[in-house]
Scaffold this active site. Sequence first.
Site, PDB file in Angstrom:
ATOM      1  N   SER A   1       0.835  -1.195   0.000  1.00 41.00           N
ATOM      2  CA  SER A   1       0.000   0.000   0.000  1.00 41.00           C
ATOM      3  C   SER A   1       0.871   1.247   0.000  1.00 41.00           C
ATOM      4  CB  SER A   1      -0.880  -0.002   1.242  1.00 41.00           C
ATOM      5  OG  SER A   1      -0.082   0.286   2.374  1.00 41.00           O
ATOM      6  N   LYS A   2       0.200   2.377   0.051  1.00 43.17           N
ATOM      7  CA  LYS A   2       0.883   3.672   0.066  1.00 43.17           C
ATOM      8  C   LYS A   2       1.951   3.727   1.153  1.00 43.17           C
ATOM      9  CE  LYS A   2      -1.980   7.160  -2.048  1.00 43.17           C
ATOM     10  NZ  LYS A   2      -3.399   6.757  -2.080  1.00 43.17           N
TER      11      LYS A   2
END
Length: 487
Positions: free
Chosen positions: A255-256
């Site tokens: 993810s980010k």
Amino acid sequence: MSVRVRIAPSPTGNLHIGTARTAVFNWLFARHQGGQFLLRIEDTDLERSKSEYTQNIMEGLKWLGLDWDEGPFYQSQRLALYREKIQELLDKGLAYRAYETPEELNAMREAQAARKQAPRYNNQHRHLSAAQIEAFEAEGRQAVIRFKIEDDREIKWHDLVRGPVSWKGQDLGGDMVVARAAALGAAGGDVVGQPLYNFVVVVDDADMAITHVIRGEDHVGNTPKQILLYEALGMAVPIFAHTPLILNEQGAKLSKRDGVTSVGDFQEMGFTAEALANYMTLLGWSAPDAQELFTLAEAAEQFSFERVNKAGAKFDWAKLDWINSQYLHSKPAEALLPMLMPYWEAAGYGFDIEADQDWLLPLTAMIGPSLTRLKDCVALGHFFANPTMDFSEKAKEQLGQAGVAEAMQSVLAALQQTPITGVEDAKGLINQVTKALGVKKGLIMRSLRAALMGDMQGPDLVESWVILHRRGFDQQRLEQAIALAHP
Ligand code: GLU
């Protein structure tokens, strides 16, 4: 029947690594089967979709070498078709208008949560009377269109990755919304508003004759709903393949927070398109002979879903780095130089690929074998960016040793007599000075490194010297070092 697959990104962000990997698997399968690979931009979410994201997605796919045979198709241009199909569901009595307000739906979910039940729509507006509908309309309520899902249905498919999968109708959350904001027309006819993902994807995949839907595992829960829609619309159900998620090194979904999400992030970090595409083929798939380095076309020859794992694919930075370095090390300087230029430009070095060829090519040839990521060229190119260097503490220490100033003076004098044209000349000059002064060669080499490079570590000294000489920097640096050695 010829294989037709698609990648269907939503342009609500830059090309995501997960989308790119799904695109890779679609492309490999299409090419292996001699089929078609389509690009469809799923831009029905008008608020979040942006044309710059569409651009970024298309450029990213092209950069990776994932050429498409048809498209891009834009869902925003196909609304008439979706409305026609929603109308078909309404006409068949398979869908209906539901009028709950967001507050009422919230209250329904809260009551379910209080009873420790999973949230679901309770289908309460399935059988509204004409009078009830009229009253809701008069109130100005916004309807949605819900597609009927029978609790006792069992939905099964054979997934090319996951094998047999089955779902119960009762686990699909009740009758599903297929379109938003549908106002009744003037004559009481339905006017369909914004259709939603699970519906349009079915209409499009059928309309575009998609034979295999290959997408991320996060869509598994959508597939039973979509199968029911295919059936309701009398359309052929495609074959499904749900590819494993990409996980970070801790085993959670990438993810980010892992610092990289878009293909552009990887590009910026200095991964080449070939290496990233190569690595993505290995995120969940392995070649029968365990080969790890190949072009997309080579991987396509061997690709099959039999060798795609069910388990999540852990993102392995060390392997990506290794693959990238293999590609970089095998590139001739002529091919590598233009790839390094953007990084040097961004660092503000002012190198000119046209005017500086005579030393930029040897510089590239020298550092190429030690690059892991293209960006590494910044630290290595730094030695060659400015006429003078800042000396590190270690370099100063070296220059301060007895006899070093004299040795560097001798080198400078010899250099003024006979300029060096290549590595052999430079070596000859070093030998000549070593002999004339009767010192150890190591002393000359270490001192030269300190004087020319300003540091005791760095790329090959003699090759670096030749490059600095071609730049016209070596005399200046020697003078600077001599001044420092003789305070
Ligand atoms: N627009 C969807 C996404 O980006 C496509 C999913 C699908 O392939 O059906 O996730």
